[in-house]
Scaffold this motif. Structure first.
Motif, PDB file in Angstrom:
ATOM      1  N   GLY A 137       9.056 165.083  29.306  1.00  0.00           N
ATOM      2  CA  GLY A 137       9.302 163.819  28.628  1.00  0.00           C
ATOM      3  C   GLY A 137       8.488 162.658  29.141  1.00  0.00           C
ATOM      4  O   GLY A 137       8.742 161.512  28.767  1.00  0.00           O
ATOM      5  N   ARG A 182      22.360 154.930  28.268  1.00  0.00           N
ATOM      6  CA  ARG A 182      23.413 155.847  27.853  1.00  0.00           C
ATOM      7  C   ARG A 182      24.075 155.298  26.592  1.00  0.00           C
ATOM      8  O   ARG A 182      24.193 154.064  26.425  1.00  0.00           O
ATOM      9  CB  ARG A 182      24.448 156.020  28.974  1.00  0.00           C
ATOM     10  N   ALA A 211       9.936 159.431  32.907  1.00  0.00           N
ATOM     11  CA  ALA A 211      10.917 160.431  32.484  1.00  0.00           C
ATOM     12  C   ALA A 211      11.955 160.673  33.570  1.00  0.00           C
ATOM     13  O   ALA A 211      13.135 160.905  33.284  1.00  0.00           O
ATOM     14  CB  ALA A 211      10.221 161.735  32.108  1.00  0.00           C
ATOM     15  N   ASP A 212      11.533 160.627  34.833  1.00  0.00           N
ATOM     16  CA  ASP A 212      12.489 160.778  35.921  1.00  0.00           C
ATOM     17  C   ASP A 212      13.466 159.610  35.932  1.00  0.00           C
ATOM     18  O   ASP A 212      14.655 159.790  36.230  1.00  0.00           O
ATOM     19  CB  ASP A 212      11.761 160.865  37.258  1.00  0.00           C
ATOM     20  N   ALA A 242      14.476 158.108  33.264  1.00  0.00           N
ATOM     21  CA  ALA A 242      15.426 158.442  32.193  1.00  0.00           C
ATOM     22  C   ALA A 242      16.463 159.443  32.678  1.00  0.00           C
ATOM     23  O   ALA A 242      17.663 159.334  32.364  1.00  0.00           O
ATOM     24  CB  ALA A 242      14.657 158.985  30.994  1.00  0.00           C
ATOM     25  N   ARG A 243      16.027 160.423  33.447  1.00  0.00           N
ATOM     26  CA  ARG A 243      16.966 161.407  33.999  1.00  0.00           C
ATOM     27  C   ARG A 243      17.990 160.738  34.908  1.00  0.00           C
ATOM     28  O   ARG A 243      19.189 161.069  34.871  1.00  0.00           O
ATOM     29  CB  ARG A 243      16.180 162.479  34.775  1.00  0.00           C
ATOM     30  N   GLN A 267      20.530 159.081  32.861  1.00  0.00           N
ATOM     31  CA  GLN A 267      21.451 160.095  32.348  1.00  0.00           C
ATOM     32  C   GLN A 267      22.507 160.463  33.385  1.00  0.00           C
ATOM     33  O   GLN A 267      23.693 160.626  33.060  1.00  0.00           O
ATOM     34  CB  GLN A 267      20.664 161.346  31.947  1.00  0.00           C
ATOM     35  N   GLU A 268      22.077 160.519  34.656  1.00  0.00           N
ATOM     36  CA  GLU A 268      22.998 160.880  35.735  1.00  0.00           C
ATOM     37  C   GLU A 268      23.871 159.721  36.195  1.00  0.00           C
ATOM     38  O   GLU A 268      24.754 159.906  37.041  1.00  0.00           O
ATOM     39  CB  GLU A 268      22.200 161.422  36.926  1.00  0.00           C
ATOM     40  N   ALA A 300      11.484 160.403  24.897  1.00  0.00           N
ATOM     41  CA  ALA A 300      12.266 160.982  25.995  1.00  0.00           C
ATOM     42  C   ALA A 300      13.767 160.827  25.785  1.00  0.00           C
ATOM     43  O   ALA A 300      14.561 161.450  26.492  1.00  0.00           O
ATOM     44  CB  ALA A 300      11.864 160.329  27.323  1.00  0.00           C
ATOM     45  N   ARG A 323      15.619 164.075  24.879  1.00  0.00           N
ATOM     46  CA  ARG A 323      15.556 165.056  25.971  1.00  0.00           C
ATOM     47  C   ARG A 323      16.627 164.789  27.017  1.00  0.00           C
ATOM     48  O   ARG A 323      17.169 165.726  27.620  1.00  0.00           O
ATOM     49  CB  ARG A 323      14.154 165.004  26.600  1.00  0.00           C
ATOM     50  N   TYR A 324      16.980 163.501  27.231  1.00  0.00           N
ATOM     51  CA  TYR A 324      17.928 163.159  28.291  1.00  0.00           C
ATOM     52  C   TYR A 324      19.254 162.597  27.758  1.00  0.00           C
ATOM     53  O   TYR A 324      20.026 162.011  28.515  1.00  0.00           O
ATOM     54  CB  TYR A 324      17.268 162.166  29.255  1.00  0.00           C
ATOM     55  N   LEU A 328      19.936 160.147  25.784  1.00  0.00           N
ATOM     56  CA  LEU A 328      20.005 158.688  25.811  1.00  0.00           C
ATOM     57  C   LEU A 328      19.692 158.131  24.428  1.00  0.00           C
ATOM     58  O   LEU A 328      19.306 158.865  23.515  1.00  0.00           O
ATOM     59  CB  LEU A 328      19.020 158.133  26.842  1.00  0.00           C
TER      60      LEU A 328
END
Length: 310
Positions: A12, A93, A134-135, A137-138, A141-142, A154, A157-158, A160
């Motif tokens: 992403g 989110r 992209a990290d 975005a991850r 997500q977390e 992206a 993928r995550y 969002l």
């Protein structure tokens, strides 16, 4: 098993999007790595055929992480470049409102490209750098951060959503990416090429940089990137990363490199490869006296002088 290309991940990233524009990417396994360093080290270790990483953007110039990795360590060589237009989306989110955002994250190279937007719309938000967009975005997500600046692609993928899109401080912003492999014979010239090198001066003296640049100027070679990087040997000790128009097989470029080799402490050749911004028909012809034919004619004249045939 197909050969692999390492790239700055995770999935992403703008890097992945740019990589997939290369036709050969369809025949390779594309493997994300957590950093530019780890992607390039995979090539050095023989774990990947090549690595695809960002090296320059039109807002802040050279990506120092990539430049420093190419300057140091076992030599690597650039084989291709790709230009990608960049605009950001603010990924959050689901259900998050602009007023809820207290922390934002992205790759450090993204910050100068969204600084004014951030100041206007989220002046109190705290910036946290991530290994890639992209990290970031991850991490959103977390739940580690409230929002990330990344490509709109992206979001899915995550898990969002894009709260804002089309974010950029500079119109027509672009990032340049390069495909890097182990040293080998460069591809044949196309007529629209670029040569990348790193130079170390023998000593610090008045006019030192002028001496280096003069090797290009007297041969009619235009420079496309000139960036100093610290050598780690103390304050004031720098090397110079340079992109020059032309291919090492061009007589004027080869002659300039020979001149630099004579006067520099060290020259690291990073490759000659096709330019992504123009095609062969768009390149201006060499300045008078700097074409291959002019070099051949001059060498023939010297030889005749040496033989008494002038």
């Amino acid at each position: 098993m197909p050969a692999s290309y390492a790239y700055l991940g995770p999935e992403g990233t703008f890097t992945e999007v740019a990589l997939r524009t290369l036709p050969e990417a369809a025949t390779r396994e594309l493997v994300p790595y957590v950093s530019v360093q780890s992607a390039l080290d995979a090539v050095r270790a023989g774990e990947a055929e090549a690595a695809f990483v960002p090296i320059e953007n039109s807002v802040e110039g050279g990506i120092t992480t990539t430049l420093d990795e190419l300057v140091a360590g076992a030599p690597l060589m650039i084989y291709r470049e790709v230009l990608l237009s960049i605009t950001f989306a603010l990924l959050v989110r689901p259900g998050t409102k602009l007023s809820d955002i207290k922390t934002v994250s992205a790759h450090p190279a993204a910050q100068p490209q969204v600084r004014n937007w951030l100041k206007k719309h989220l002046p109190d938000a705290h910036w946290e750098s991530a290994a890639s967009n992209a990290d970031a975005a991850r991490l959103v997500q977390e739940g580690q951060y409230d929002a990330a600046f990344a490509g709109e692609f992206a979001a899915a993928r995550y898990g969002l959503e894009a709260l804002e899109t089309g974010i950029h401080d500079a119109e027509n912003a672009q990032t340049r990416f390069v495909l890097v492999g182990r040293p080998a014979r460069p591809a044949a010239p196309t007529g629209a090429d670029k040569t990348s090198i790193v130079l170390w001066q023998r000593d610090d003296h008045p006019g030192g940089l002028r001496d280096l640049l003069g090797e290009f100027a007297t041969r009619g070679i235009n420079l496309m990137l000139l960036q100093s990087r610290p050598t780690g040997a103390g304050i004031g000790n720098y090397c110079f990363c340079i992109d020059a128009e032309g291919h090492i097989s061009d007589r004027r470029v080869a002659d300039a490199l020979m001149g630099l080799k004579r006067i520099c402490l060290q020259v690291r050749y990073l490759g000659s490869y096709p330019r992504a911004d123009v095609g062969p028909g768009d390149v201006q012809p060499p300045r008078l006296g700097t074409s291959d034919d002019a070099f051949t004619a001059a060498a023939d004249w010297v030889a005749r002088c040496q033989d008494g045939r002038f």
